[in-house]
Design a protein around this motif. Sequence first.
Motif, short mmCIF file in Angstrom:
data_model
loop_
_atom_site.label_atom_id
_atom_site.label_comp_id
_atom_site.label_asym_id
_atom_site.label_seq_id
_atom_site.Cartn_x
_atom_site.Cartn_y
_atom_site.Cartn_z
N ALA A 1 0.84 -1.20 0.00
CA ALA A 1 0.00 0.00 0.00
C ALA A 1 0.87 1.25 0.00
CB ALA A 1 -0.91 0.00 1.22
N ARG A 2 0.26 2.31 -0.42
CA ARG A 2 0.88 3.62 -0.29
C ARG A 2 -0.16 4.58 0.25
NH1 ARG A 2 0.58 7.22 -4.97
NH2 ARG A 2 -0.97 6.34 -6.38
N VAL A 3 0.30 5.61 0.94
CA VAL A 3 -0.56 6.62 1.53
C VAL A 3 -0.59 7.82 0.60
CG1 VAL A 3 -0.93 8.13 3.51
CG2 VAL A 3 0.11 5.88 3.83
N ILE A 4 -1.78 8.29 0.30
CA ILE A 4 -1.93 9.51 -0.49
C ILE A 4 -2.55 10.57 0.41
CG2 ILE A 4 -3.10 10.59 -2.44
CD1 ILE A 4 -2.55 6.93 -2.59
N HIS A 5 -1.85 11.68 0.54
CA HIS A 5 -2.33 12.82 1.33
C HIS A 5 -2.90 13.88 0.39
CE1 HIS A 5 0.65 11.12 4.23
NE2 HIS A 5 -0.30 11.45 5.09
N LYS A 6 -3.57 14.86 0.95
CA LYS A 6 -4.21 15.91 0.16
C LYS A 6 -3.22 16.71 -0.68
CE LYS A 6 -8.17 16.39 3.19
NZ LYS A 6 -8.94 17.27 4.09
N ASN A 7 -1.97 16.82 -0.27
CA ASN A 7 -0.98 17.56 -1.04
C ASN A 7 -0.32 16.72 -2.13
OD1 ASN A 7 -1.48 19.83 0.48
ND2 ASN A 7 0.37 19.68 1.72
N ASP A 8 -0.60 15.43 -2.20
CA ASP A 8 0.00 14.57 -3.21
C ASP A 8 -0.66 14.78 -4.57
OD1 ASP A 8 1.79 13.53 -1.37
OD2 ASP A 8 0.48 11.86 -0.83
N HIS A 9 0.11 14.59 -5.63
CA HIS A 9 -0.38 14.90 -6.98
C HIS A 9 -1.59 14.07 -7.40
CE1 HIS A 9 2.12 11.40 -7.96
NE2 HIS A 9 1.41 11.30 -9.05
N ASP A 10 -1.76 12.87 -6.89
CA ASP A 10 -2.88 12.03 -7.32
C ASP A 10 -4.07 12.03 -6.35
OD1 ASP A 10 -1.14 10.66 -5.67
OD2 ASP A 10 -1.16 8.82 -6.82
N TRP A 11 -4.05 12.91 -5.33
CA TRP A 11 -5.17 13.00 -4.40
C TRP A 11 -6.48 13.27 -5.13
CZ3 TRP A 11 -6.70 12.14 0.54
CH2 TRP A 11 -7.89 12.73 0.95
N GLU A 12 -6.54 14.30 -5.92
CA GLU A 12 -7.79 14.70 -6.57
C GLU A 12 -8.36 13.58 -7.45
OE1 GLU A 12 -9.61 17.34 -5.87
OE2 GLU A 12 -8.10 18.12 -4.49
N GLU A 13 -7.50 12.93 -8.21
CA GLU A 13 -7.95 11.84 -9.09
C GLU A 13 -8.56 10.69 -8.28
OE1 GLU A 13 -5.95 8.23 -11.67
OE2 GLU A 13 -4.74 10.02 -11.26
N LEU A 14 -7.90 10.30 -7.21
CA LEU A 14 -8.40 9.17 -6.41
C LEU A 14 -9.57 9.58 -5.53
CD1 LEU A 14 -5.02 7.45 -5.51
CD2 LEU A 14 -6.68 6.78 -7.25
N PHE A 15 -9.53 10.79 -4.97
CA PHE A 15 -10.62 11.28 -4.12
C PHE A 15 -11.93 11.37 -4.91
CE2 PHE A 15 -12.88 14.72 -1.76
CZ PHE A 15 -13.02 14.05 -0.56
N ALA A 16 -11.85 11.58 -6.20
CA ALA A 16 -13.04 11.68 -7.05
C ALA A 16 -13.84 10.37 -7.09
CB ALA A 16 -12.64 12.09 -8.46
N HIS A 17 -13.25 9.27 -6.67
CA HIS A 17 -13.95 7.98 -6.63
C HIS A 17 -14.93 7.87 -5.46
CE1 HIS A 17 -11.83 5.82 -9.82
NE2 HIS A 17 -10.76 6.52 -9.45
N PHE A 18 -14.84 8.80 -4.51
CA PHE A 18 -15.64 8.72 -3.29
C PHE A 18 -16.63 9.86 -3.20
CE2 PHE A 18 -11.46 6.91 -2.38
CZ PHE A 18 -11.81 5.66 -1.90
N ASN A 19 -17.71 9.61 -2.47
CA ASN A 19 -18.53 10.71 -2.00
C ASN A 19 -17.74 11.34 -0.86
OD1 ASN A 19 -20.75 10.08 -3.71
ND2 ASN A 19 -21.36 8.46 -2.30
N PRO A 20 -17.64 12.65 -0.83
CA PRO A 20 -16.84 13.29 0.22
C PRO A 20 -17.34 12.89 1.61
CG PRO A 20 -17.44 14.88 -1.45
CD PRO A 20 -18.22 13.63 -1.76
N LEU A 21 -16.39 12.57 2.47
CA LEU A 21 -16.70 12.23 3.87
C LEU A 21 -16.04 13.27 4.77
CD1 LEU A 21 -16.12 8.35 3.88
CD2 LEU A 21 -18.31 9.56 3.98
N PRO A 22 -16.77 13.78 5.74
CA PRO A 22 -16.17 14.74 6.67
C PRO A 22 -14.96 14.12 7.37
CG PRO A 22 -18.55 14.59 6.99
CD PRO A 22 -18.16 13.48 6.06
N GLY A 23 -13.89 14.90 7.48
CA GLY A 23 -12.70 14.43 8.17
C GLY A 23 -11.76 13.60 7.33
N ALA A 24 -11.99 13.51 6.01
CA ALA A 24 -11.09 12.72 5.15
C ALA A 24 -9.66 13.21 5.34
CB ALA A 24 -11.52 12.84 3.70
N ARG A 25 -8.73 12.28 5.55
CA ARG A 25 -7.34 12.69 5.79
C ARG A 25 -6.34 11.98 4.90
NH1 ARG A 25 -6.32 9.91 11.76
NH2 ARG A 25 -6.79 7.80 11.07
#
Length: 185
Positions: free
Chosen positions: A93-117
């Motif tokens: 596994a790898r950890v993707i944080h909000k400042n990482d270049h692929d955050w937006e692409e991967l985060f788009a797969h989810f409905n936003p959840l409060p507190g996503a980190r």
Amino acid sequence: MGKQYEALSERWIEFIAEQKIFFVGTATTDSRVNVSPKGMDSFRVLNNNRVIWLNVTGSGNESSAHVQRDPRMTIMFCSFEGPPLILRLYGAARVIHKNDHDWEELFAHFNPLPGARQIFDLSINLVQTSCGMATPYYAYTGDRDLLSDWARRKGDDGLKQYWEEKNQSSIDNIPTHIVENNVRS
């Protein structure tokens, strides 16, 4: 008797989509083993050998600390209704944080959840099934909204402060890098 596979089959992908809970296991060579239950609408199968899950703010941040030092991760699903089954996904596994270049692409797969980190991106190298015949039946009666409600009340500034106070390192003092990698300039 357990069976092993190189990838998820369509049958296992359908099984995963029906589950309301999964368990994540991580450890480094010199840390405690962490096993954590996960819920909410936080798991996605990208293909037969890749899954992602959205991690929300909680009391600890063990998985993130472990994976940044040693990428081993096991995810387990367990059938609590219908035919018995335990399904384990092993991989790196790898950890993707909000400042990482692929955050937006991967985060788009989810409905936003409060507190996503963080998002965890698991490359699967082994799928294992076992019978699960001793696993009891449990009835799903609904999600708990407590964590989402808590994160909404905290707000962005309150979550950042919580990360600074509670999520900067594991119980074995392994750094998580959460603040510097999640606070956008």
